[in-house]
Scaffold this active site. Structure first.
Site, PDB file in Angstrom:
ATOM      1  N   ASN A   9      33.876  35.500  30.741  1.00  0.00           N
ATOM      2  CA  ASN A   9      34.939  36.286  30.110  1.00  0.00           C
ATOM      3  C   ASN A   9      35.286  35.638  28.771  1.00  0.00           C
ATOM      4  OD1 ASN A   9      37.121  37.782  29.372  1.00  0.00           O
ATOM      5  ND2 ASN A   9      38.443  37.171  31.079  1.00  0.00           N
ATOM      6  N   LYS A  11      37.153  36.785  26.506  1.00  0.00           N
ATOM      7  CA  LYS A  11      38.509  37.139  26.042  1.00  0.00           C
ATOM      8  C   LYS A  11      38.442  37.542  24.561  1.00  0.00           C
ATOM      9  CE  LYS A  11      40.318  34.214  29.663  1.00  0.00           C
ATOM     10  NZ  LYS A  11      41.362  33.351  30.189  1.00  0.00           N
ATOM     11  N   HIS A  96      43.806  41.629  34.691  1.00  0.00           N
ATOM     12  CA  HIS A  96      43.825  40.221  34.311  1.00  0.00           C
ATOM     13  C   HIS A  96      45.260  39.823  33.977  1.00  0.00           C
ATOM     14  CE1 HIS A  96      43.039  36.437  32.337  1.00  0.00           C
ATOM     15  NE2 HIS A  96      41.819  36.473  32.846  1.00  0.00           N
ATOM     16  N   GLU A  98      46.497  38.040  31.800  1.00  0.00           N
ATOM     17  CA  GLU A  98      46.847  38.098  30.372  1.00  0.00           C
ATOM     18  C   GLU A  98      47.208  39.527  29.960  1.00  0.00           C
ATOM     19  OE1 GLU A  98      43.284  36.147  29.063  1.00  0.00           O
ATOM     20  OE2 GLU A  98      44.032  34.257  29.859  1.00  0.00           O
ATOM     21  N   GLU A 168      42.547  34.749  40.729  1.00  0.00           N
ATOM     22  CA  GLU A 168      42.766  33.915  39.549  1.00  0.00           C
ATOM     23  C   GLU A 168      44.227  33.472  39.531  1.00  0.00           C
ATOM     24  OE1 GLU A 168      39.666  34.648  36.217  1.00  0.00           O
ATOM     25  OE2 GLU A 168      41.379  35.925  35.840  1.00  0.00           O
ATOM     26  N   GLY A 174      43.129  28.631  32.055  1.00  0.00           N
ATOM     27  CA  GLY A 174      43.213  27.956  30.757  1.00  0.00           C
ATOM     28  C   GLY A 174      44.003  26.660  30.781  1.00  0.00           C
ATOM     29  N   SER A 213      39.958  27.742  35.188  1.00  0.00           N
ATOM     30  CA  SER A 213      39.507  26.401  34.798  1.00  0.00           C
ATOM     31  C   SER A 213      38.232  25.944  35.525  1.00  0.00           C
ATOM     32  CB  SER A 213      40.631  25.382  34.991  1.00  0.00           C
ATOM     33  OG  SER A 213      41.711  25.682  34.134  1.00  0.00           O
TER      34      SER A 213
HETATM   35  P1  13P Z   1      39.589  29.747  32.064  1.00  0.00           P
HETATM   36  O1  13P Z   1      38.234  29.515  32.655  1.00  0.00           O
HETATM   37  O2  13P Z   1      39.654  29.470  30.585  1.00  0.00           O
HETATM   38  O3  13P Z   1      40.658  29.060  32.856  1.00  0.00           O
HETATM   39  O4  13P Z   1      39.883  31.327  32.187  1.00  0.00           O
HETATM   40  C1  13P Z   1      39.723  31.936  33.415  1.00  0.00           C
HETATM   41  C2  13P Z   1      39.859  33.383  33.245  1.00  0.00           C
HETATM   42  O5  13P Z   1      40.921  33.869  32.853  1.00  0.00           O
HETATM   43  C3  13P Z   1      38.693  34.221  33.521  1.00  0.00           C
HETATM   44  O6  13P Z   1      39.018  35.562  33.571  1.00  0.00           O
END
Ligand code: 13P
Length: 261
Positions: A9, A11, A96, A98, A168, A174, A213
């Site tokens: 991903n 992003k 997600h 976010e 997640e 992150g 992570s």
């Molecule tokens: P990270 O691997 O940066 O923690 O992000 C995970 C994520 O949001 C995947 O969709």
């Protein structure tokens, strides 16, 4: 046997330079090695078609990071499921954290998207997970079930067949602080049991993916118990060489685990 699914991903990251280097290297260094893993790339919308041209004749698939709830019409700035299908997308990430946080998405709109994706023959990746506060209040399972239940209320259990549920935990995204395997196992088995109480076969057909992570150094921990069927990788998918090493390591561990059992 379910192949292990690794979704990168990206992003809001990437540009032509990154893609040209990244996708060519991934193709060259890992496409032929993958027997136990499937790989999918989730770039920003504007690069989906461009990347798809690179992925022809490979086993690597394309994932979209979102979709609109409408099929067509006066919805400026949106992308529809038919358009994603048209350009060769296989999976669509929805819910997600976010998007829930920064774009006010809620369980209701996410459930509409889930149903739309499934009914159009693509595979939804439903992200679920709790905040740190909810975790401290022991609400993790309740929150995750609510996020799934909303879809069931607008459809029925068959809608979950052969889809992907990505656990997640929001506090793990992150942060460099992943959930530990016991926590992940507890949540996934709880959800699986809940779905199995409605339809055991559908519970078996769902892919349970973990995100938060995941990186080269910690991925072993998540693989040993064979509870999860894939990873959603954010930050660690943005450094090409590291990501290639991560996928190779996952492939190697899974092949060892499969040949042992
Ligand atoms: P990270 O691997 O940066 O923690 O992000 C995970 C994520 O949001 C995947 O969709």
């Amino acid at each position: 046997m379910k192949k292990f699914l690794i979704i990168a991903n990206w992003k809001l990251n990437g540009n032509y330079k990154f893609i040209n280097k990244n996708i060519n290297l991934i193709k060259k260094k890992i496409d032929n090695l993958l027997n136990y893993c499937n790989l999918s790339i989730a770039p920003p919308f504007v690069y989906l078609s461009y990347i798809n041209n690179f992925l022809k004749n490979t086993s690597i698939s394309l994932t979209a990071q979102n979709v609109d709830i409408h099929i067509k019409g006066s919805f400026t700035g949106e992308i529809s499921i038919k358009m994603l299908k048209d350009i060769g997308v296989k999976y669509v990430i929805i819910g997600h954290s976010e998007r829930r946080l920064y774009h006010n998405e809620n369980n209701n709109s996410i459930s509409k998207k889930f149903i739309l994706i499934k009914n159009n023959g693509l595979i939804p990746i439903l992200c679920i997970g709790e905040t740190e506060k909810q975790k401290k209040q022991n609400e993790t399972e309740k929150i995750c079930i609510q996020q799934i239940d909303n879809i069931l209320e607008n459809s029925n259990i068959n809608i979950l067949n052969k889809t992907i549920i990505a656990y997640e935990p929001i506090w793990a995204i992150g942060s460099g602080k992943s959930a530990n395997m016991n926590e992940i196992q507890k949540v996934i088995l709880y959800i699986k049991k809940y779905i199995a109480s409605l339809n055991p076969q559908i519970a078996e057909n769902i892919y349970f993916v973990y995100g938060g992570s995941v990186n080269y150094s910690n991925l072993d921990i998540f693989l040993k118990k064979k509870i999860i069927n894939g990873f959603l990788v954010g930050k660690a998918s943005l450094t090409t060489e590291n990501f290639i090493s991560l996928v190779k390591k996952a492939e190697k561990i899974i092949s060892l685990l499969n040949n042992r059992s």
